[in-house]
Design a protein around this motif. Structure first.
Motif, mmCIF file in Angstrom:
data_model
loop_
_atom_site.group_PDB
_atom_site.id
_atom_site.type_symbol
_atom_site.label_atom_id
_atom_site.label_comp_id
_atom_site.label_asym_id
_atom_site.label_seq_id
_atom_site.Cartn_x
_atom_site.Cartn_y
_atom_site.Cartn_z
ATOM 1 N N PRO A 43 0.831 -1.216 0.000
ATOM 2 C CA PRO A 43 0.000 0.000 0.000
ATOM 3 C C PRO A 43 0.861 1.260 0.000
ATOM 4 C CG PRO A 43 -0.868 -1.593 1.569
ATOM 5 C CD PRO A 43 0.453 -2.140 1.094
ATOM 6 N N GLY A 44 0.454 2.239 -0.810
ATOM 7 C CA GLY A 44 1.189 3.490 -0.891
ATOM 8 C C GLY A 44 2.239 3.518 -1.973
ATOM 9 N N VAL A 45 2.501 2.355 -2.638
ATOM 10 C CA VAL A 45 3.461 2.301 -3.734
ATOM 11 C C VAL A 45 2.679 2.185 -5.036
ATOM 12 C CG1 VAL A 45 5.378 1.052 -4.775
ATOM 13 C CG2 VAL A 45 5.205 1.231 -2.291
ATOM 14 N N SER A 46 2.862 3.146 -5.939
ATOM 15 C CA SER A 46 2.126 3.154 -7.198
ATOM 16 C C SER A 46 2.482 1.933 -8.034
ATOM 17 C CB SER A 46 2.433 4.431 -7.987
ATOM 18 O OG SER A 46 2.005 5.576 -7.270
ATOM 19 N N SER A 47 1.502 1.388 -8.741
ATOM 20 C CA SER A 47 1.722 0.228 -9.589
ATOM 21 C C SER A 47 2.785 0.520 -10.648
ATOM 22 C CB SER A 47 0.404 -0.160 -10.267
ATOM 23 O OG SER A 47 0.589 -1.259 -11.128
ATOM 24 N N ASN A 48 3.694 -0.438 -10.821
ATOM 25 C CA ASN A 48 4.794 -0.342 -11.791
ATOM 26 C C ASN A 48 5.814 0.730 -11.423
ATOM 27 O OD1 ASN A 48 3.652 -2.380 -13.456
ATOM 28 N ND2 ASN A 48 2.284 -0.849 -14.376
ATOM 29 N N GLN A 49 5.754 1.235 -10.205
ATOM 30 C CA GLN A 49 6.741 2.230 -9.772
ATOM 31 C C GLN A 49 7.579 1.704 -8.593
ATOM 32 O OE1 GLN A 49 7.563 5.138 -11.220
ATOM 33 N NE2 GLN A 49 6.178 4.477 -12.848
ATOM 34 N N GLU A 50 7.652 0.369 -8.469
ATOM 35 C CA GLU A 50 8.456 -0.216 -7.379
ATOM 36 C C GLU A 50 9.917 0.228 -7.474
ATOM 37 O OE1 GLU A 50 4.929 -2.717 -8.242
ATOM 38 O OE2 GLU A 50 6.626 -2.066 -9.484
ATOM 39 N N GLY A 52 10.632 2.959 -9.462
ATOM 40 C CA GLY A 52 10.506 4.258 -10.102
ATOM 41 C C GLY A 52 10.335 5.381 -9.100
ATOM 42 N N SER A 53 9.413 6.307 -9.402
ATOM 43 C CA SER A 53 9.210 7.491 -8.565
ATOM 44 C C SER A 53 7.722 7.701 -8.298
ATOM 45 C CB SER A 53 9.775 8.739 -9.257
ATOM 46 O OG SER A 53 11.152 8.607 -9.514
ATOM 47 N N GLU A 54 7.455 8.419 -7.221
ATOM 48 C CA GLU A 54 6.083 8.810 -6.901
ATOM 49 C C GLU A 54 5.899 10.276 -7.297
ATOM 50 O OE1 GLU A 54 4.044 6.662 -6.238
ATOM 51 O OE2 GLU A 54 5.145 5.002 -5.303
ATOM 52 N N ILE A 55 4.922 10.533 -8.190
ATOM 53 C CA ILE A 55 4.760 11.895 -8.701
ATOM 54 C C ILE A 55 3.341 12.428 -8.557
ATOM 55 C CG2 ILE A 55 6.624 11.600 -10.369
ATOM 56 C CD1 ILE A 55 4.504 11.164 -12.533
ATOM 57 N N ASP A 56 2.393 11.550 -8.130
ATOM 58 C CA ASP A 56 1.006 12.007 -8.130
ATOM 59 C C ASP A 56 0.666 12.771 -6.852
ATOM 60 O OD1 ASP A 56 0.456 10.136 -6.107
ATOM 61 O OD2 ASP A 56 0.041 8.571 -7.582
ATOM 62 N N ALA A 57 -0.542 13.314 -6.835
ATOM 63 C CA ALA A 57 -0.960 14.172 -5.728
ATOM 64 C C ALA A 57 -1.110 13.406 -4.419
ATOM 65 C CB ALA A 57 -2.276 14.854 -6.082
ATOM 66 N N THR A 58 -1.244 12.083 -4.499
ATOM 67 C CA THR A 58 -1.359 11.287 -3.271
ATOM 68 C C THR A 58 -0.062 11.320 -2.472
ATOM 69 O OG1 THR A 58 -2.905 9.814 -4.397
ATOM 70 C CG2 THR A 58 -1.902 8.996 -2.377
ATOM 71 N N HIS A 59 1.064 11.456 -3.191
ATOM 72 C CA HIS A 59 2.363 11.400 -2.543
ATOM 73 C C HIS A 59 3.052 12.758 -2.421
ATOM 74 C CE1 HIS A 59 1.587 7.368 -4.143
ATOM 75 N NE2 HIS A 59 2.351 6.911 -3.170
ATOM 76 N N ILE A 60 2.658 13.706 -3.236
ATOM 77 C CA ILE A 60 3.317 15.012 -3.255
ATOM 78 C C ILE A 60 2.311 16.091 -2.852
ATOM 79 C CG2 ILE A 60 4.563 16.703 -4.654
ATOM 80 C CD1 ILE A 60 6.084 14.100 -4.297
ATOM 81 N N THR A 61 2.691 16.933 -1.908
ATOM 82 C CA THR A 61 1.830 18.038 -1.481
ATOM 83 C C THR A 61 2.607 19.345 -1.565
ATOM 84 O OG1 THR A 61 0.637 16.605 0.049
ATOM 85 C CG2 THR A 61 0.446 18.976 0.390
ATOM 86 N N ASP A 72 6.400 29.212 0.799
ATOM 87 C CA ASP A 72 5.875 28.073 0.029
ATOM 88 C C ASP A 72 6.499 26.769 0.539
ATOM 89 O OD1 ASP A 72 4.451 29.852 -1.407
ATOM 90 O OD2 ASP A 72 5.567 29.599 -3.287
ATOM 91 N N LYS A 73 5.702 25.693 0.542
ATOM 92 C CA LYS A 73 6.190 24.407 1.045
ATOM 93 C C LYS A 73 5.879 23.289 0.052
ATOM 94 C CE LYS A 73 5.505 25.514 5.960
ATOM 95 N NZ LYS A 73 4.801 25.142 7.203
ATOM 96 N N GLY A 74 6.706 22.285 0.088
ATOM 97 C CA GLY A 74 6.457 21.075 -0.680
ATOM 98 C C GLY A 74 6.882 19.861 0.127
ATOM 99 N N THR A 75 6.019 18.872 0.251
ATOM 100 C CA THR A 75 6.358 17.640 0.979
ATOM 101 C C THR A 75 6.015 16.438 0.123
ATOM 102 O OG1 THR A 75 4.192 17.520 2.051
ATOM 103 C CG2 THR A 75 5.930 18.711 3.227
ATOM 104 N N GLY A 76 6.728 15.362 0.335
ATOM 105 C CA GLY A 76 6.460 14.136 -0.412
ATOM 106 C C GLY A 76 6.913 12.911 0.360
ATOM 107 N N TRP A 77 6.349 11.773 0.028
ATOM 108 C CA TRP A 77 6.804 10.540 0.674
ATOM 109 C C TRP A 77 6.853 9.403 -0.341
ATOM 110 C CZ3 TRP A 77 3.389 6.453 0.667
ATOM 111 C CH2 TRP A 77 2.024 6.739 0.512
ATOM 112 N N SER A 78 7.823 8.556 -0.146
ATOM 113 C CA SER A 78 7.981 7.350 -0.961
ATOM 114 C C SER A 78 8.280 6.189 -0.012
ATOM 115 C CB SER A 78 9.103 7.535 -1.997
ATOM 116 O OG SER A 78 10.335 7.812 -1.340
ATOM 117 N N THR A 79 8.682 5.049 -0.537
ATOM 118 C CA THR A 79 8.826 3.835 0.284
ATOM 119 C C THR A 79 10.102 3.091 -0.067
ATOM 120 O OG1 THR A 79 6.406 3.622 0.320
ATOM 121 C CG2 THR A 79 7.684 1.703 1.014
ATOM 122 N N ALA A 80 10.791 2.594 0.940
ATOM 123 C CA ALA A 80 11.925 1.680 0.760
ATOM 124 C C ALA A 80 11.542 0.323 1.327
ATOM 125 C CB ALA A 80 13.166 2.210 1.472
#
Length: 283
Positions: A43-50, A52-61, A72-80
């Motif tokens: 959960p939280g990892v985009s399909s076919n992006q294991e 790759g990178s997370e670029i959608d609005a679910t992961h980037i604010t 101005d602020k920008g936050t993001g999260w990905s998974t290891a």
């Protein structure tokens, strides 16, 4: 219990040099042949992006400040992710014991030490247990054959030293609590099967002090030549012995050989040691 083995090396040399017939092998094999993605389906990892990178609005604010863009602020999260699977119980290497030659027969000397100290870790008995986080139980047995005379090509002949139950050559292996003693000491190590040519596969674990699930220390074990059964040499109890462990016989005094005067005969002699690693506790 089924054990698969690879042929070990058999070394022959000169008087009172022991060759080795090591039963290298793996017990209870359970190998992983391919590396699978650790993040697939997480959960939280985009399909076919294991990978790759997370670029959608679910992961980037991004939060703009309409009045002052300095805030101005920008936050993001990905998974290891990573996963580990159980592996094998393996006998990695077995030691040779060289006591030298050109001793005078019937000189009164019957006890012999190895001739020189070895470089640390190079004369070692090594086991790797990858079956669980804690490891064990496992046991190594050893059996010393009778000494056989060498011919001019340093090959064993059928002529034996003549060890019997009553009169025999005896190889004694001695343990030590640490590397300041005279015996073999326990070393938490690392085994790299893919080590580059010319480098050792067995090295000291730099984090070894944190490993508490240790095998037993080696005591004083006497192996009588031409005995009818193997001797329990070294073991790890249940929930101990995980990872790679070695008994380092680099000290010349970690092994001694006793050859009674009546068995000392002219010539060069070698004996093979059969080592066996088994799953389970000492019977």
């Amino acid at each position: 219990m089924k054990q698969t083995t690879k042929m070990g090396a058999s070394l022959s040399a000169a008087l009172l040099l022991l060759g080795i017939a090591g039963q290298f092998g793996t017990v209870n094999a359970a190998t992983t042949t391919t590396i699978e993605p650790a993040l697939k389906g997480v959960p939280g990892v985009s399909s076919n992006q294991e990978s790759g990178s997370e670029i959608d609005a679910t992961h980037i604010t991004n939060t703009p400040d309409a009045n002052d863009h300095k805030n101005d602020k920008g936050t993001g999260w990905s998974t290891a992710g990573i996963g580990f699977a159980p592996g094998n119980l393996t006998l990695n290497q077995v030691p040779n014991f060289d006591f030298g030659k050109a001793f005078t027969i019937h000189s009164g000397q019957i006890d012999f030490n190895m001739q020189t100290d070895a470089k640390p870790l190079t004369r070692s008995l090594v086991v790797t247990d990858q079956r669980s986080d804690k490891g064990g139980p496992w046991v190594i047995t050893a059996q010393l054959e009778d000494f056989k005379k060498l011919d001019n090509d340093n090959k064993q002949t059928s002529t034996t030293m003549g060890s019997t139950d009553a009169t025999h050559a005896t190889l004694t292996l001695t343990g030590s609590a640490d590397n300041t003693g005279k015996g073999a000491y326990l070393v938490p190590g690392l085994w790299n099967e893919n080590a580059a040519a010319g480098t050792t596969k067995y090295t000291t674990d730099p984090n070894g002090d944190a490993r508490t699930n240790k095998p037993e220390q080696l005591g004083t074990i006497a192996l009588a030549a031409n005995a009818n059964k193997a001797t329990n040499l070294w073991q790890a109890n249940a929930d101990n012995g995980s990872g790679t462990w070695g008994l380092d016989f680099s000290k010349a005094t970690s092994a001694t050989l006793n050859v009674p005067d009546s068995l000392q005969k002219q010539g060069d002699w070698t004996a093979k040691i059969n080592w066996t690693l088994q799953n389970g506790s000492v019977n």
